[in-house]
Every structure is written in structure tokens, then in C-alpha cells.
Design an enzyme around this catalytic site. Sequence first.
Site, short mmCIF file in Angstrom:
data_model
loop_
_atom_site.label_atom_id
_atom_site.label_comp_id
_atom_site.label_asym_id
_atom_site.label_seq_id
_atom_site.Cartn_x
_atom_site.Cartn_y
_atom_site.Cartn_z
N TYR A 177 -20.50 -5.44 36.13
CA TYR A 177 -21.60 -6.05 36.88
C TYR A 177 -21.13 -7.44 37.26
CZ TYR A 177 -26.13 -8.18 37.94
OH TYR A 177 -27.16 -8.85 38.55
N ASP A 217 -21.75 -2.52 40.21
CA ASP A 217 -22.27 -3.45 41.20
C ASP A 217 -21.25 -4.58 41.31
OD1 ASP A 217 -23.53 -5.38 42.68
OD2 ASP A 217 -25.34 -5.48 41.45
#
Length: 359
Positions: A177, A217
Site C-alpha cells: 500500500y 494500491d
Amino acid sequence: MKRFFRPVEKDGSAKKPTLSSSSENGEISGEGSKKEPLKFITWNANSFLLRVKKNWPEFTKFITSFDPDVIAIQEVRMPAAGSKDAPKNPGELKDDTSSSREEKQILMRALSSPPFGDYRVWWSLADSKYAGTALFVKKCFQPQKVFFNLDRKASKHEPDGRVILAEFETFNLLNTYAPNNGWKEEENSFPRRRKWDKRILEFVLQSSDKPLIWCGDLNVSHEEIDVSHPDFFSAAKLNGYVPPNKEDCGQPGFTLAERKRFGNILKEGKLIDAYRFLHKEKDMERGFSWSGNPIGKYRGKRMRIDYFIAAEKLKDRIVACEMHGLGIELQGFYGSDHCPVSLVLSEGHANSKETELSA
């Protein structure tokens, strides 16, 4: 620990989600792997607990239908175990207060029900309800080692729980992330993202032992084709502020500086963007993984910031890579502002490990 994995007392069919233990060098104890995973999902849940409370039946149906071998989650937003002002354990969920015990119970009850009982789960969590990652791997596809940092140091977790690295027999899987670039030249904005990109570049250059699959992400849209409205994102500002360096101007995730650094990581690391490898044209319906709020100036403004990045050595095995969200009303997003992204690989040859490592 028994409380952590207590199955639901319902019809007796629920299975326990298992949290794997690791030895001091990161090796996994437990049942061995039958073969290697071929089907993967990555998803920024934008609060995993909230998705369990509000969107679980729909997400469960999606997982049951797709039947992934690996599920990589970002933005878990569950705090790490440990009381206030005490050292935290980022590998376990907090349960030392009545509210945290209740939240943990809700989450673990959901993960005890099918199909999630078939998976073993690893957590890397922040101290508060912020960031955090999780990795679910089917029990028949267990990795050899799992680390929670880019340095492959046992027991160490990256700040905010941003990394889980699973080493399988013939490839490594990295779930990240990435920190948001922010809008300004301040500690938690531009400098933090530059440091992250530098460390990722160093990691991919040092990870030549096995082909890499990097997912999550990544908080960057590489090219103009990866955003719905390039002019809008290029001109975006926060409260009228304009950074002194033109390459830092624009929407976080679409600044020229970020895009250049990301391109360099792919080039130097001999990596390919699996989705773009298969989908050459812009798709205004299914080509983006993040969508702005349906109300306000970001309505209809979308970005592709969630990825499967694969080593060039694996490109001939890429069967499919898809966005599972549709349109500007966030269909298939399951309550998040990100939709799941999938990757499917074909089986490798029996001698693929020797061939890849000697290449």
C-alpha cells in the site's frame, strides 16, 4: 490466541481462518504447498471492517465465484495489538479494549465463514485505524517465507503496515500500500513518497533470485491512458497551492515526478504492467480501479492506481488481468472507492524454476 480464531458456532460447517506462524528467519511452519497459486485478487478495501459490516455478502459472492488462490488487501484500517503507550504487535489485531474485542470478533466471524475459512491470513497493521495490509493464501498454496518489510528482516514491519512479501517456490509476491504523494513539500507528502519509490527501486533491483509479482494500491497512474480525464488531474490543486517544481504539480498519483519514477522502476526492474500488457486501449467503463466521489467535482473522475506488476520472465504466463468495477456509480467496488483487480497465470513448466534462475 484461541479466541482470535474461534469459528462461528452455527451449523458446524464453518472453518477457521488460520494465522500462520513464522520462524525467526521468516520461514513458515505448517502444511506444505501442493502447487503454486495461479489466481490472484488485489483490493484496497478502504476499511476492511467496514466492508465486513456493510458489503460482505456481495464481496463473499465475488470471491466464491472467482475463487482466487491469493487475496491481497490494502487499507485494512484495523489497529495493531498492544495497549496504549505499549509496544505494538503489527501482526495481530488489537483486542485489549471492549470495542476492539468486539470489532475483532466481527471480523474473525466473517473470516470463519466460507470461503474465507480455506485461507491462511497474515496481517501487517498500523498503530491506529490507518493503512495496513493483509494477505490471504489458500492453505494448499502456502509460501515458503513471509516478510513484512522490503529488507527481508524477520519480525520487522514497515511503518503503517504497508508491505507483505510472500516467497513461493518459483516467484515472490509483494503486496504493498504505497503512501499517497500528497500535495506539498512537507514531511508526509512529497519527501515520503520519494523515499518510498527509492526503496521500491532498490528492492526490485535486489530481487533477481525469483521472478516478482508486485500488487496492491501503488497510488500512481503511469500514463494518460490510465486516468479518465488527464487535463483535470494534471491541473488539480489543493486550496490553490502550486508546488515550486512543475513536475510535482497535479493530482497526487498523477504528477509527472511520480509517473517518471514509476516508469523507471518498471524499466530498471524488468517489470511489466500486466493489465496494460493485455489491454492496449483506453476503456472508459472498466479501465480504472479508483473512482471519485459520485457527488461533487470528482464525480466520474477515475484513475487506475491498483496493479499487478510482473517480471518480464512471467509475461508469457499472463492469461488475464481485469478490473472488476464498472462505470461511475462504483458498481463492483463493494463499498470501497477502489474495485478489485485480478490476475490469472497459466501453469509454469516443470523445469521453469531452473530456467528462470539461470536466465
